[in-house]
Design an enzyme around this catalytic site. Structure first.
Site, PDB file in Angstrom:
ATOM      1  N   ASP A  46     -46.573  61.543 -16.503  1.00 45.37           N
ATOM      2  CA  ASP A  46     -47.414  61.529 -17.686  1.00 45.37           C
ATOM      3  C   ASP A  46     -46.873  60.283 -18.646  1.00 45.37           C
ATOM      4  O   ASP A  46     -47.472  60.169 -19.413  1.00 45.37           O
ATOM      5  CB  ASP A  46     -47.966  62.805 -18.905  1.00 45.37           C
ATOM      6  CG  ASP A  46     -45.866  63.144 -19.166  1.00 45.37           C
ATOM      7  OD1 ASP A  46     -44.820  62.406 -18.911  1.00 45.37           O
ATOM      8  OD2 ASP A  46     -45.670  64.322 -20.135  1.00 45.37           O
ATOM      9  N   SER A  47     -45.890  59.416 -17.686  1.00 40.29           N
ATOM     10  CA  SER A  47     -45.538  57.961 -18.962  1.00 40.29           C
ATOM     11  C   SER A  47     -46.983  56.896 -18.406  1.00 40.29           C
ATOM     12  O   SER A  47     -46.972  56.557 -19.334  1.00 40.29           O
ATOM     13  CB  SER A  47     -44.453  57.562 -17.690  1.00 40.29           C
ATOM     14  OG  SER A  47     -44.080  57.713 -16.316  1.00 40.29           O
ATOM     15  N   ASP A  85     -47.140  65.288 -12.747  1.00 41.27           N
ATOM     16  CA  ASP A  85     -46.400  66.019 -13.589  1.00 41.27           C
ATOM     17  C   ASP A  85     -47.966  66.895 -14.566  1.00 41.27           C
ATOM     18  O   ASP A  85     -48.617  66.408 -14.219  1.00 41.27           O
ATOM     19  CB  ASP A  85     -46.181  64.851 -14.535  1.00 41.27           C
ATOM     20  CG  ASP A  85     -44.610  64.887 -15.417  1.00 41.27           C
ATOM     21  OD1 ASP A  85     -44.427  65.308 -15.446  1.00 41.27           O
ATOM     22  OD2 ASP A  85     -44.816  63.246 -16.076  1.00 41.27           O
ATOM     23  N   GLU A 117     -41.327  69.714 -17.838  1.00 41.52           N
ATOM     24  CA  GLU A 117     -40.572  69.261 -18.817  1.00 41.52           C
ATOM     25  C   GLU A 117     -40.085  70.495 -18.628  1.00 41.52           C
ATOM     26  O   GLU A 117     -40.643  71.528 -20.169  1.00 41.52           O
ATOM     27  CB  GLU A 117     -41.221  68.609 -19.507  1.00 41.52           C
ATOM     28  CG  GLU A 117     -41.493  66.476 -18.792  1.00 41.52           C
ATOM     29  CD  GLU A 117     -41.947  65.955 -20.012  1.00 41.52           C
ATOM     30  OE1 GLU A 117     -41.188  66.557 -21.346  1.00 41.52           O
ATOM     31  OE2 GLU A 117     -42.002  65.150 -19.645  1.00 41.52           O
ATOM     32  N   GLU A 183     -32.415  63.408 -17.122  1.00 45.09           N
ATOM     33  CA  GLU A 183     -33.041  61.637 -17.669  1.00 45.09           C
ATOM     34  C   GLU A 183     -32.446  61.619 -19.049  1.00 45.09           C
ATOM     35  O   GLU A 183     -31.932  62.658 -19.818  1.00 45.09           O
ATOM     36  CB  GLU A 183     -34.920  62.189 -18.049  1.00 45.09           C
ATOM     37  CG  GLU A 183     -35.277  60.732 -18.908  1.00 45.09           C
ATOM     38  CD  GLU A 183     -36.540  60.980 -18.949  1.00 45.09           C
ATOM     39  OE1 GLU A 183     -37.352  60.923 -18.921  1.00 45.09           O
ATOM     40  OE2 GLU A 183     -36.474  59.602 -20.019  1.00 45.09           O
TER      41      GLU A 183
HETATM   42  O1  KIV Z   1     -43.388  60.744 -16.712  1.00 44.17           O
HETATM   43  C1  KIV Z   1     -42.327  59.605 -15.515  1.00 44.17           C
HETATM   44  O2  KIV Z   1     -42.823  58.793 -15.523  1.00 44.17           O
HETATM   45  C2  KIV Z   1     -41.111  60.719 -15.391  1.00 44.17           C
HETATM   46  C3  KIV Z   1     -40.195  59.572 -15.425  1.00 44.17           C
HETATM   47  C4  KIV Z   1     -39.735  58.588 -16.140  1.00 44.17           C
HETATM   48  C5  KIV Z   1     -39.472  61.205 -14.617  1.00 44.17           C
HETATM   49  O3  KIV Z   1     -40.855  62.260 -16.628  1.00 44.17           O
END
Ligand code: KIV
Length: 267
Positions: A46-47, A85, A117, A183
């Site tokens: 979700d980045s 995610d 998460e 992380e």
């Molecule tokens: O959302 C994401 O890209 C992540 C990674 C950086 C682990 O959670």
């Protein structure tokens, strides 16, 4: 049936001490490139809320966004394991809501797993998925969806807070996660957790003691020239190369040296 990696490969990688290579992906073209380059795990993180959509945090991302991007990544890849995610807000709700959302992800996107998460507070939701055969990649430490509670994107697990991160990692393993992202935690703590858990750990800003490493694809390729977190290594100066190429295109359009005969159709 495709010849993708499966959830069964991850414990094997840990047993063989073979480091797991994970990169985020959000679209078909990058998924193809990363898959061809031999990435084991494509994480549709979700980045994407920050690096694709331009938000300051990952919080505005929706389940529909995640499914849309994951569909493209699945279409672009053949060998890598694909995880999607679960966006902010789902795991705050009852486990059956998380289950419904995860069923949608697997059904509609073709992902093989969801990423969740959080640690102890989401262990019940993780268990609701894993007992129903939905593979879960967990994520503890600096979980970006908790940015407001953390007062920013800050390293977690320093000093006495180490015990909390360790307890979170143990809780997600006991809930049946097949691997866990660590992380933004001290390298010594990440090594300790990696030695303690039987499932593989995949680190980002967690040092070399993890069983694998993950980077955001735009960080890895240097498409950001603004903030460069300490844990990022750029393997390409992507933004510089893009700027140079586009300047050259613009110059050639303006001085009429593009297109030439080889780019033209005959009658
Ligand atoms: O959302 C994401 O890209 C992540 C990674 C950086 C682990 O959670």
């Amino acid at each position: 049936m495709s010849s993708r990696l499966t959830v069964l490969d991850f414990p094997r990688f840990k047993a063989e001490r073979r480091p797991i290579v994970c990169v985020t992906a959000y679209d078909y073209t990058f998924a193809r490139l990363l898959d061809d380059a031999g990435v084991d795990l494509l994480l549709v993180g979700d980045s994407l809320g920050m690096v694709v959509q331009g938000h300051d945090t990952t919080l505005p991302v929706t389940l529909d966004h995640m499914i849309y991007h994951t569909q493209a990544v699945v279409r672009g890849s053949r060998k890598a394991f694909v995880a999607c995610d679960l966006p902010f807000g789902l795991c705050h709700r009852a486990p059956d809501v998380v289950l419904e959302a995860s069923i949608r992800v697997l059904k509609e996107s073709g992902a093989q797993a969801v990423k969740v998460e959080g640690g102890v507070p989401v262990a019940e939701a993780i268990r609701a998925l894993t007992t129903r055969h939905i593979p879960v990649l967990a994520h503890v430490g600096l979980t970006p969806q908790s940015v407001h509670a953390f007062g920013g994107f800050k390293v977690q697990g320093r000093g006495e807070a180490a015990d909390k991160v360790l307890a979170d990692a143990i809780a997600v393993e006991q809930a049946g996660a097949f691997a866990v992202v660590l992380e933004g935690i001290p390298a010594r703590l990440a090594r300790k957790i990696s030695e303690r858990l039987t499932i593989p750990t995949i680190g980002i800003g967690a040092g070399p003691g993890c069983d694998g490493q993950v980077l955001v694809v735009y960080d890895l390729l240097g498409f950001y020239d603004g903030i460069k977190p300490k844990f990022v290594k750029r393997y390409l100066e992507g933004s510089q190369l893009v700027r140079q190429a586009v300047h050259q295109f613009a110059d050639e359009v303006r001085n009429r040296s593009f297109p030439v005969d080889e780019h033209c159709f005959s009658e």
